[in-house]
Design an enzyme around this catalytic site. Structure first.
Site, PDB file in Angstrom:
ATOM      1  N   ARG A 267     -42.089   0.406  67.717  1.00  0.00           N
ATOM      2  CA  ARG A 267     -42.880  -0.767  68.131  1.00  0.00           C
ATOM      3  C   ARG A 267     -42.569  -1.993  67.286  1.00  0.00           C
ATOM      4  O   ARG A 267     -42.828  -3.124  67.705  1.00  0.00           O
ATOM      5  CB  ARG A 267     -44.375  -0.426  68.154  1.00  0.00           C
TER       6      ARG A 267
ATOM      7  N   GLU B 173     -49.075  12.589  55.245  1.00  0.00           N
ATOM      8  CA  GLU B 173     -50.224  13.419  54.894  1.00  0.00           C
ATOM      9  C   GLU B 173     -49.781  14.890  54.813  1.00  0.00           C
ATOM     10  O   GLU B 173     -50.135  15.609  53.883  1.00  0.00           O
ATOM     11  CB  GLU B 173     -51.301  13.220  55.961  1.00  0.00           C
TER      12      GLU B 173
END
Ligand code: AMP
Length: 174
Positions: A62, A99
């Site tokens: 994006r 994460e």
């Protein structure tokens, strides 16, 4: 130019995507709107205009959508930062922690000349890990990170702090 509030109305929040607990900010309704797309690009260009970059560096994928029209508006060239294995010539790679696990991004080794002023672009700032890695690639090539611009900033994740001391602009904050 479209105000920030009407741009915000064009961003769809998709709960629990791609994982439970994540509220995904989906920019596809904004991209599909002629006034939304133009308004987002012109707001980002206005925020970054005084940076006077030599190049816009956009992060797959994006960051490409917003980075290329931004480069055209600012009158400079565009450099893609891509996921591993996509760029055909010699690359520099940066790995960064997620994460769970890690991810990598690459830039062509000859994409930036030493001293060039760079505007780094992505659609959204979350934890900042991706953009820290992109800034590292840019500086390893001798580029100057003159500014970093996002359409959306998730302020509660503190990504801006990880990008210190770089200048960070965002159009919509959550
Ligand atoms: P980060 O490295 O944590 O700042 O994550 C930034 C990258 O992940 C950007 O390329 C975003 O497009 C994407 N991203 C992370 N969180 C979200 C979210 N809540 N909604 C949409 N995109 C996200």
């Amino acid at each position: 130019m479209q105000g920030a509030d009407s741009l915000r109305d064009l961003i769809r929040e998709v709960p629990d995507f791609p994982r439970p607990g994540i509220s995904f900010k989906d920019v596809t309704p904004l991209l599909a709107s002629p006034t939304g797309l133009a308004g987002a690009v012109s707001a980002m260009a206005a925020a970054a205009a005084d940076i006077r970059p030599d190049l816009v560096v956009g992060i797959e994928s994006r960051g490409f959508i917003f980075g290329v029209p931004l480069a055209l508006t600012l009158g400079c060239g565009f450099v893609p930062v891509r996921k591993p294995g996509k760029l055909p010539a010699a690359v520099l790679r940066q790995t960064y922690a997620l994460e769970y696990g890690s991810d990598s991004i690459e830039i062509h080794a000859d994409a930036v000349a030493p001293g060039q002023r760079l505007l780094l672009v992505d659609d959204l700032l979350a934890t900042g890990g991706t953009m820290v890695a992109a800034a590292s690639l840019a500086t390893q090539l001798g580029g100057e990170v003159a500014g970093i611009c996002f359409l959306v900033e998730l302020t509660f994740l503190g990504g801006r702090d990880r990008l210190r001391p770089y200048r960070v602009d965002s159009i919509l904050q959550y």
